[in-house]
Design a protein around this motif. Structure first.
Motif, PDB file in Angstrom:
ATOM      1  N   SER A  81      39.923 -40.143  27.703  1.00 11.26           N
ATOM      2  CA  SER A  81      39.154 -40.997  26.802  1.00 11.26           C
ATOM      3  C   SER A  81      40.061 -42.055  26.196  1.00 11.26           C
ATOM      4  CB  SER A  81      38.497 -40.155  25.714  1.00 11.26           C
ATOM      5  OG  SER A  81      39.448 -39.329  25.065  1.00 11.26           O
ATOM      6  N   GLN A  82      41.137 -41.627  25.552  1.00 16.21           N
ATOM      7  CA  GLN A  82      42.183 -42.514  25.047  1.00 16.21           C
ATOM      8  C   GLN A  82      43.334 -41.640  24.575  1.00 16.21           C
ATOM      9  OE1 GLN A  82      40.198 -44.542  21.738  1.00 16.21           O
ATOM     10  NE2 GLN A  82      41.193 -43.181  20.293  1.00 16.21           N
ATOM     11  N   VAL A  83      44.553 -42.187  24.621  1.00 18.46           N
ATOM     12  CA  VAL A  83      45.719 -41.419  24.173  1.00 18.46           C
ATOM     13  C   VAL A  83      46.735 -42.358  23.544  1.00 18.46           C
ATOM     14  CG1 VAL A  83      45.587 -39.450  25.760  1.00 18.46           C
ATOM     15  CG2 VAL A  83      46.673 -41.552  26.510  1.00 18.46           C
ATOM     16  N   THR A  84      47.468 -41.834  22.569  1.00 26.93           N
ATOM     17  CA  THR A  84      48.614 -42.522  21.984  1.00 26.93           C
ATOM     18  C   THR A  84      49.799 -41.565  22.019  1.00 26.93           C
ATOM     19  OG1 THR A  84      47.268 -43.893  20.512  1.00 26.93           O
ATOM     20  CG2 THR A  84      49.577 -43.617  19.935  1.00 26.93           C
ATOM     21  N   PHE A  85      50.860 -41.979  22.673  1.00 28.43           N
ATOM     22  CA  PHE A  85      52.075 -41.184  22.770  1.00 28.43           C
ATOM     23  C   PHE A  85      53.105 -41.777  21.818  1.00 28.43           C
ATOM     24  CE2 PHE A  85      50.300 -40.960  27.220  1.00 28.43           C
ATOM     25  CZ  PHE A  85      49.779 -39.679  27.085  1.00 28.43           C
ATOM     26  N   SER A  86      53.378 -41.045  20.745  1.00 23.53           N
ATOM     27  CA  SER A  86      54.246 -41.566  19.688  1.00 23.53           C
ATOM     28  C   SER A  86      55.595 -40.882  19.680  1.00 23.53           C
ATOM     29  CB  SER A  86      53.569 -41.390  18.316  1.00 23.53           C
ATOM     30  OG  SER A  86      52.387 -42.149  18.238  1.00 23.53           O
ATOM     31  N   GLY A  87      56.608 -41.612  19.271  1.00 18.74           N
ATOM     32  CA  GLY A  87      57.931 -41.091  19.043  1.00 18.74           C
ATOM     33  C   GLY A  87      58.239 -41.154  17.548  1.00 18.74           C
ATOM     34  N   PRO A  88      59.507 -41.086  17.198  1.00 21.47           N
ATOM     35  CA  PRO A  88      60.660 -41.033  18.110  1.00 21.47           C
ATOM     36  C   PRO A  88      60.810 -39.669  18.771  1.00 21.47           C
ATOM     37  CG  PRO A  88      61.367 -40.919  15.822  1.00 21.47           C
ATOM     38  CD  PRO A  88      59.904 -41.179  15.781  1.00 21.47           C
ATOM     39  N   PRO A 107      33.005 -48.827  27.166  1.00 22.82           N
ATOM     40  CA  PRO A 107      34.109 -49.361  26.363  1.00 22.82           C
ATOM     41  C   PRO A 107      34.098 -48.884  24.924  1.00 22.82           C
ATOM     42  CG  PRO A 107      32.438 -51.041  26.714  1.00 22.82           C
ATOM     43  CD  PRO A 107      32.055 -49.877  27.578  1.00 22.82           C
ATOM     44  N   ASN A 108      32.954 -48.398  24.428  1.00 20.17           N
ATOM     45  CA  ASN A 108      32.865 -47.943  23.043  1.00 20.17           C
ATOM     46  C   ASN A 108      33.604 -46.637  22.801  1.00 20.17           C
ATOM     47  OD1 ASN A 108      31.101 -50.080  22.102  1.00 20.17           O
ATOM     48  ND2 ASN A 108      29.510 -49.127  23.352  1.00 20.17           N
ATOM     49  N   VAL A 109      33.944 -45.935  23.871  1.00 24.63           N
ATOM     50  CA  VAL A 109      34.679 -44.677  23.717  1.00 24.63           C
ATOM     51  C   VAL A 109      36.093 -44.930  23.211  1.00 24.63           C
ATOM     52  CG1 VAL A 109      35.609 -42.688  24.984  1.00 24.63           C
ATOM     53  CG2 VAL A 109      33.289 -43.512  25.472  1.00 24.63           C
ATOM     54  N   ILE A 110      36.668 -46.061  23.592  1.00 22.51           N
ATOM     55  CA  ILE A 110      38.054 -46.365  23.234  1.00 22.51           C
ATOM     56  C   ILE A 110      38.064 -47.104  21.908  1.00 22.51           C
ATOM     57  CG2 ILE A 110      40.186 -47.471  23.974  1.00 22.51           C
ATOM     58  CD1 ILE A 110      39.161 -47.284  26.849  1.00 22.51           C
ATOM     59  N   ARG A 152      34.470 -60.130  21.346  1.00 23.84           N
ATOM     60  CA  ARG A 152      34.750 -58.704  21.227  1.00 23.84           C
ATOM     61  C   ARG A 152      36.042 -58.352  21.962  1.00 23.84           C
ATOM     62  NH1 ARG A 152      30.740 -53.863  23.345  1.00 23.84           N
ATOM     63  NH2 ARG A 152      32.179 -52.146  23.013  1.00 23.84           N
ATOM     64  N   THR A 153      36.853 -57.529  21.323  1.00 21.16           N
ATOM     65  CA  THR A 153      38.101 -57.093  21.938  1.00 21.16           C
ATOM     66  C   THR A 153      37.863 -55.818  22.733  1.00 21.16           C
ATOM     67  OG1 THR A 153      39.428 -58.047  20.162  1.00 21.16           O
ATOM     68  CG2 THR A 153      40.469 -56.371  21.530  1.00 21.16           C
ATOM     69  N   LEU A 154      38.224 -55.845  24.007  1.00 24.83           N
ATOM     70  CA  LEU A 154      38.121 -54.666  24.855  1.00 24.83           C
ATOM     71  C   LEU A 154      39.515 -54.074  25.068  1.00 24.83           C
ATOM     72  CD1 LEU A 154      35.593 -56.101  27.463  1.00 24.83           C
ATOM     73  CD2 LEU A 154      35.091 -54.621  25.510  1.00 24.83           C
ATOM     74  N   ALA A 155      39.572 -52.881  25.588  1.00 25.82           N
ATOM     75  CA  ALA A 155      40.843 -52.155  25.666  1.00 25.82           C
ATOM     76  C   ALA A 155      41.729 -52.663  26.792  1.00 25.82           C
ATOM     77  CB  ALA A 155      40.571 -50.666  25.850  1.00 25.82           C
ATOM     78  N   ILE A 156      43.022 -52.695  26.513  1.00 26.41           N
ATOM     79  CA  ILE A 156      44.061 -52.940  27.509  1.00 26.41           C
ATOM     80  C   ILE A 156      44.344 -51.621  28.220  1.00 26.41           C
ATOM     81  CG2 ILE A 156      46.497 -53.575  27.751  1.00 26.41           C
ATOM     82  CD1 ILE A 156      46.008 -55.181  25.057  1.00 26.41           C
ATOM     83  N   ASN A 157      44.748 -51.685  29.483  1.00 25.43           N
ATOM     84  CA  ASN A 157      45.020 -50.435  30.199  1.00 25.43           C
ATOM     85  C   ASN A 157      46.156 -49.639  29.573  1.00 25.43           C
ATOM     86  OD1 ASN A 157      43.000 -50.391  32.082  1.00 25.43           O
ATOM     87  ND2 ASN A 157      44.331 -50.582  33.862  1.00 25.43           N
ATOM     88  N   ILE A 158      47.308 -50.281  29.361  1.00 25.72           N
ATOM     89  CA  ILE A 158      48.454 -49.547  28.819  1.00 25.72           C
ATOM     90  C   ILE A 158      49.275 -50.481  27.938  1.00 25.72           C
ATOM     91  CG2 ILE A 158      49.879 -49.992  30.873  1.00 25.72           C
ATOM     92  CD1 ILE A 158      51.134 -47.189  30.416  1.00 25.72           C
ATOM     93  N   GLY A 159      49.656 -49.994  26.768  1.00 21.22           N
ATOM     94  CA  GLY A 159      50.404 -50.810  25.825  1.00 21.22           C
ATOM     95  C   GLY A 159      51.687 -50.129  25.380  1.00 21.22           C
TER      96      GLY A 159
END
Length: 407
Positions: A81-88, A107-110, A152-159
């Motif tokens: 659905s969506q993920v954020t991989f955070s550090g450090p 697109p509303n899922v993200i 409207r802003t849609l999601a980028i694949n990977i940031g």
């Protein structure tokens, strides 16, 4: 020699993945540890949402202090659905994708800027030859940014945001909802052997977008999209680009710049040994005519670039004013200063007569622009290629086709 190098590369890749496969079974390999997402319950059936399971694998790998760690995504289609991989993170970390990561069609899922995002990580490697499928086909009809500045802003694949000393190697990205790869405030980052694909008519599907970043290297990449192959935004410094195959798309663009008050200078760009095939633009710098920031663009080198049926091979546009944002075209002069820009050995074919167009600011004319060994031929039948230069200062060396620019 080339075939021998290829064989050695294939063998090296084979033994690398063999090691990963063995390590994923045992959990350890030579002091390092593999975090196989299947051990966290992830399933590559293309249906089940694996966001929680893969995030848990990342969190454990990120906090592993016994050596290098690797998050391993095997063959299969893993819906996210969506993920954020955070550090450090506590050590060097590798994210291996051999299968497919599939985005939601809706697109509303993200709810975040990027479908997959890495933040505040150092010494990260993303590799494996796997695929990111943004499922953008179901969202492109919602995109009206070509006529709506508040679209409207849609999601980028990977940031990647606030990531340092890292790299992407051998990744494939297709059909993003908006951009494919986005970089903000990254430092010392290498991008190589990346393939980015979306239909030529897909809106705003920029290949690689970079802002407020420094010391980046992009080489040996193939980009075919509906927008810029590479978009370079404000605050980007020391960016080296080489061996890019671009097309379809809008070429390699700097800007647009000057729209916002807090923008930063763009300094130190090199684009070398690349091919543009069937793009609307080739090498483009664009700044808002009605600019509100006084910044500079400087120390650029474009060298050994082939154009194959490119509509506008060389463009400087300081009268950029999309969507009717200037109440009177031609009334304003950009406050962005362009200087020290070199074009050397730019050659090939243009599908428009205006193969070389430089419209610089009357208030801040372009300075130290150097043209050398330019050979651009108009591929149409109604005349020869033309050159247009306005408010440009600099020098000309060698043969220049089309002629007519006195810089």
């Amino acid at each position: 020699m080339a075939s021998r190098f290829l064989i050695l590369s294939v063998l090296s890749l084979f033994f690398f993945f063999l090691a990963v496969s063995n390590a994923s079974t045992n959990g350890y390999h030579g002091g390092d540890k593999i975090f196989d997402v299947r051990n966290y319950g992830a399933r590559g059936d293309g249906k089940r949402d694996n966001a929680i399971e893969i995030t848990k694998a990342w969190n454990d790998a990120c906090q592993w202090s016994g050596g290098r760690s690797t998050v391993y995504i095997p063959l299969g289609t893993f819906y996210l659905s969506q993920v954020t991989f955070s550090g450090p993170c506590k050590s060097y970390i590798t994210f291996i994708i051999t299968g497919t990561l599939s985005a939601p069609r809706d697109p509303n899922v993200i709810k975040q800027e990027a479908w997959i995002e890495f933040r505040y990580v150092d010494n990260l490697t993303v590799t494996g030859g796997g695929l990111l499928d943004g499922q953008g086909f179901y969202s492109w009809s919602l995109n009206d940014c070509n006529k709506n500045p508040n679209c409207r802003t849609l999601a980028i694949n990977i940031g990647f945001a606030f990531v340092r000393s890292s790299r992407i190697n051998g990744l494939r990205s297709i059909n993003s909802k908006m951009g494919h790869l986005n970089f903000y405030s990254v430092e010392d980052f290498n991008i190589t052997r990346v393939t980015i694909t979306a239909p030529g008519d897909s809106p705003n599907t920029d290949g690689i977008k970079i802002g407020r970043s420094k010391d980046m290297h992009i080489y040996n990449v193939t980009i075919a999209t509906g927008d810029d192959c590479i978009a370079i935004l404000d605050g980007t410094t020391n960016l080296d680009i080489s061996d890019v195959r671009c097309g379809p798309g809008h070429g390699i663009s700097v800007g647009s710049l000057g729209r916002y008050k807090d923008e930063k200078n763009v300094e130190g760009l090199t684009v070398r040994n690349s091919i543009f095939n069937g793009t609307t633009d080739g090498l483009r710098i664009k700044t808002y005519a009605k600019s509100v920031s006084a910044i500079s663009v400087s120390n650029f080198l474009y060298d050994n670039i082939q154009m194959v049926n490119v509509e506008n091979p060389i463009v400087i546009d300081q009268q950029y004013c999309p969507n009717g944002q200037c109440d009177s075209p031609g009334k304003y002069d950009s406050h962005v200063q362009i200087r020290d820009v070199k074009y050397n050995k730019i050659w090939g074919t243009s599908t428009s007569q205006a193969a070389l167009s430089m419209q610089c600011s009357k208030t801040f004319p372009c300075q130290d622009v150097e043209l050398s060994n330019i050979n651009l031929i108009y591929s149409g039948r109604d005349g020869l290629a033309t050159a247009f230069c306005q408010n440009v200062g600099g020098s000309v060396r060698g043969t220049i086709v089309p002629a007519g620019c006195r810089v």
